[in-house]
Enzyme design. Structure first.
Site, short mmCIF file in Angstrom:
data_model
loop_
_atom_site.label_atom_id
_atom_site.label_comp_id
_atom_site.label_asym_id
_atom_site.label_seq_id
_atom_site.Cartn_x
_atom_site.Cartn_y
_atom_site.Cartn_z
N HIS A 142 -4.71 89.34 125.09
CA HIS A 142 -4.40 88.13 124.42
C HIS A 142 -3.47 88.49 123.10
CE1 HIS A 142 -7.34 87.13 127.20
NE2 HIS A 142 -8.40 87.56 126.25
N PRO A 164 -11.20 79.45 112.43
CA PRO A 164 -10.89 79.90 111.03
C PRO A 164 -10.47 78.40 110.11
CG PRO A 164 -9.72 81.06 112.64
CD PRO A 164 -10.35 79.82 113.34
N GLU A 165 -11.10 78.45 109.17
CA GLU A 165 -10.63 77.41 108.30
C GLU A 165 -10.46 78.02 106.80
OE1 GLU A 165 -14.00 74.49 107.75
OE2 GLU A 165 -14.51 74.81 109.93
N ARG A 208 -6.76 81.50 123.02
CA ARG A 208 -6.55 80.39 123.58
C ARG A 208 -4.83 79.70 123.46
NH1 ARG A 208 -12.40 77.21 122.13
NH2 ARG A 208 -13.44 78.83 123.10
N ARG A 246 -9.95 54.77 99.99
CA ARG A 246 -9.56 54.80 101.49
C ARG A 246 -10.72 54.35 102.16
NH1 ARG A 246 -5.62 58.77 102.45
NH2 ARG A 246 -5.61 57.92 104.50
#
Length: 278
Positions: free
Chosen positions: A99, A2-3, A117, A156
């Site tokens: 889970h 997921p982003e 996880r 940067r």
DNA sequence: AGCTACTCCTGGTAGC
DNA sequence: TGCTACCAGGAGTAGC
């Protein structure tokens, strides 16, 4: 994984199921998921409060709860899905799915956080800024202004890939959408940021917004068994991938072979022909 | 400032 | 078939 687009989708779809619902119980089935808080602490903070806000900031879902009939949240449930987290609303009488790490009971229903996880987090706080790290601008909001981005990028010296993954630089990008945005902008992932020309930096700014907006339209990307929307549907943006997971296949722009290499411990996909180095 | 390495985790899979 | 080894990776942290 997921982003921003996946988190936005989850927040949008889960909101109608929790808004105005009052908490009747809380359980951290995996203690670390709840930030180490005991069930008693969690219940003391949440039970009796009502969900009045559901928002997204970066890859976090912020769920505001208010006491009594108030509309002003004084407590927040801050959720980060990390790699494999999901939010699902189920009937309270059903057994939690395998889970399930954190559950918020809402009378007859239950908001479950499922996370094989165990990297995800469900944190309870009176002020989200106490638990959120330093976060850069929201790439889809007006505050993500092109000229400022060009200036900050060129100030940067880091390589583009790790810089764009840095949530303090731009919020919400992850491994997939960084690779896709760099391809769209025609920039090599190892290019030092200060070597990017102004036009290319502007192209990258536009590419980030386009890729994220298109992915939200398609409810995110589901290329493995993990990410699903709260209704159990997969997203469909994986069919639009130009580079991610396409190593060895021809670039859809130029026909060159998509490369994969490790950059900063991350699998990184790019077309060496469209995305020339330096 | 920016790099690398390590940690947290487990399901899936490659290799034997 | 059954076993082991390894990989995926967001983000925090440590060390240089």
């Amino acid at each position: 994984m997921p982003e921003l687009p996946e988190v936005e989708t989850v927040a949008r779809l889960v909101a109608p199921d929790v808004l105005q619902k009052r908490v009747t119980g809380v359980r951290a089935l995996w203690r670390k998921t709840g930030g180490g808080r005991s069930d008693a602490e969690l219940e003391a903070a949440l039970v009796g409060r009502r969900f009045v806000r559901v928002e997204r900031r970066a890859k976090y879902i912020l769920m505001g709860l208010a006491p009594g009939r108030s509309k002003l949240p004084d407590t927040w449930l801050v959720v980060h899905l990390r790699m494999t987290g999901r939010l699902v609303v189920a009937p309270a009488r059903e057994e939690p799915a395998a889970h399930t790490r954190f559950s918020v009971e809402l009378g007859p229903r239950r908001l479950d956080f499922i996370d094989p996880r165990k990297f995800g987090r469900c944190l309870v706080t009176s002020d989200p800024t106490h638990v959120l790290p330093e976060l850069g601008p929201e790439p889809l909001e007006d505050g993500f202004e092109a000229e400022a981005f060009v200036r900050d990028l060129r100030a940067r010296k880091r390589q583009l890939k790790p810089l764009l993954l840095d949530q303090a630089f731009v919020a919400g990008l992850g491994n997939i959408y960084v690779d896709e945005a760099l391809h769209r902008a025609g920039l090599h992932p190892l290019t030092p940021a200060h070597r990017v020309t102004r036009p290319k930096a502007r192209a990258l700014h536009a590419a980030i917004r386009t890729v994220l907006a298109e992915a939200i339209e398609r409810e995110g990307s589901s290329f493995d068994t993990f990410y699903r929307t709260p209704t159990g549907q997969p997203g469909s943006y994986q069919h639009q991938f130009q580079v991610y997971g396409r190593q060895g296949q021809p670039c859809r722009t130029c026909g060159g072979e998509i490369q994969k290499r490790v950059v900063g411990q991350r699998g990184t996909h790019f077309c060496a022909r469209c995305q020339r180095r330096r």
